[in-house]
Design an enzyme around this catalytic site. Structure first.
Site, mmCIF file in Angstrom:
data_model
loop_
_atom_site.group_PDB
_atom_site.id
_atom_site.type_symbol
_atom_site.label_atom_id
_atom_site.label_comp_id
_atom_site.label_asym_id
_atom_site.label_seq_id
_atom_site.Cartn_x
_atom_site.Cartn_y
_atom_site.Cartn_z
ATOM 1 N N SER A 47 0.833 -1.208 0.000
ATOM 2 C CA SER A 47 0.000 0.000 0.000
ATOM 3 C C SER A 47 0.867 1.257 0.000
ATOM 4 O O SER A 47 2.005 1.250 0.485
ATOM 5 C CB SER A 47 -0.901 0.008 1.237
ATOM 6 O OG SER A 47 -1.733 -1.128 1.237
HETATM 7 N N1 SAM Z 1 -0.967 -4.587 4.016
HETATM 8 C C1 SAM Z 1 -0.169 -4.834 2.843
HETATM 9 C C2 SAM Z 1 1.138 -4.098 2.860
HETATM 10 O O1 SAM Z 1 1.340 -3.261 3.731
HETATM 11 O O2 SAM Z 1 1.967 -4.403 1.996
HETATM 12 C C3 SAM Z 1 -0.879 -4.558 1.565
HETATM 13 C C4 SAM Z 1 -1.886 -5.562 1.292
HETATM 14 S S1 SAM Z 1 -2.330 -5.827 -0.366
HETATM 15 C C5 SAM Z 1 -3.097 -4.318 -0.806
HETATM 16 C C6 SAM Z 1 -3.675 -6.954 -0.020
HETATM 17 C C7 SAM Z 1 -3.205 -8.293 0.485
HETATM 18 O O3 SAM Z 1 -4.351 -9.010 0.940
HETATM 19 C C8 SAM Z 1 -2.566 -9.164 -0.590
HETATM 20 O O4 SAM Z 1 -1.313 -9.590 -0.154
HETATM 21 C C9 SAM Z 1 -3.522 -10.333 -0.728
HETATM 22 O O5 SAM Z 1 -2.912 -11.547 -1.065
HETATM 23 C C10 SAM Z 1 -4.139 -10.365 0.653
HETATM 24 N N2 SAM Z 1 -5.426 -11.046 0.753
HETATM 25 C C11 SAM Z 1 -6.482 -10.998 -0.099
HETATM 26 N N3 SAM Z 1 -7.488 -11.770 0.385
HETATM 27 C C12 SAM Z 1 -7.066 -12.279 1.566
HETATM 28 C C13 SAM Z 1 -7.647 -13.133 2.539
HETATM 29 N N4 SAM Z 1 -8.885 -13.628 2.429
HETATM 30 N N5 SAM Z 1 -6.922 -13.438 3.631
HETATM 31 C C14 SAM Z 1 -5.660 -12.962 3.801
HETATM 32 N N6 SAM Z 1 -5.048 -12.173 2.898
HETATM 33 C C15 SAM Z 1 -5.754 -11.825 1.809
#
Ligand code: SAM
Length: 204
Positions: free
Chosen positions: A51
């Protein structure tokens, strides 16, 4: 970067200090390190992103952490938001569904010397009941609706912040659970996140 964020309206001094203390260049792919301090989301593989600093600042501020909280993050990604939360709360449980990202985030957090974050592999839309309740919950991927299990795992007096709405055009929503167990909901503004994929998210 932090000076720019404060000029752009990030007011929470603890959040600004936490952002300043986390070296974002350690959490982005090596080829993109020169862009680490721009205020952009960057690709981290698997169609996912780290992000933007302003997004992490907005979500962290919205949680209103005082330092003693037990926090759940859904969507570890690079580990950047988790590393910032680690400076703002006592303990962070973070869940990532993609094995490679979970493993890389664990390694990166170890390298940064972060000891109060635990990364689990799994479907974070189910939360992690074994470690509930949580004083604060943050979802860092866009969901069609707030996953019901996460509301159940929120402690009375706690709050949950999440991007909610149709794909690619969510609103950042804050839900507070009162000590009387009543939930109140506020819309904080528009945002854009990759999908939350899971039982209480979008289909894969
Ligand atoms: N918080 C992160 C960072 O600081 O880098 C950014 C997150 S990225 C925008 C969204 C993340 O959510 C991805 O790594 C994706 O694989 C994960 N994700 C999506 N659905 C998910 C789920 N049901 N459970 C856990 N992770 C999930």
């Amino acid at each position: 970067m932090v000076l720019r964020l404060s000029q752009e309206g990030v007011r929470d001094a603890r959040v600004l200090a936490a952002l300043e203390a986390v070296p974002r260049h350690w959490l982005v792919p090596e080829a993109l390190r020169s862009q680490a301090y721009r205020d952009n989301a960057l690709p981290i593989g698997g169609g996912q992103t780290i992000s933007a600093p302003s997004t992490v600042a907005a979500m962290s501020s919205a949680l209103e952490l005082a330092g003693r909280e037990h926090v759940l993050e859904v969507g570890t990604g690079s580990g950047y938001q988790a590393a910032v939360l680690a400076k703002l709360a006592e303990r962070v449980v973070s869940i990532e569904r993609l094995p490679r990202l979970a493993a890389e985030a664990r390694r990166a957090l170890d390298r940064l010397g972060v000891t109060n974050v635990v990364v689990h592999l799994g479907d974070g839309s189910l939360g992690r009941p074994a470690e509930a309740p949580y004083d604060a919950i943050v979802i860092t991927a866009g969901a069609p609706a707030v996953p019901e299990p996460l509301l159940d795992q929120l402690a009375p007096g706690g709050c949950l912040v999440a991007p909610i709405g149709p794909r690619g055009e969510q609103r950042l929503v804050r839900i507070r659970r009162g000590t009387d167990d009543r939930f109140t909901r506020e819309v904080l503004g528009p945002c854009r996140f990759v999908d939350l994929v899971g039982r209480h998210g979008w289909a894969a």
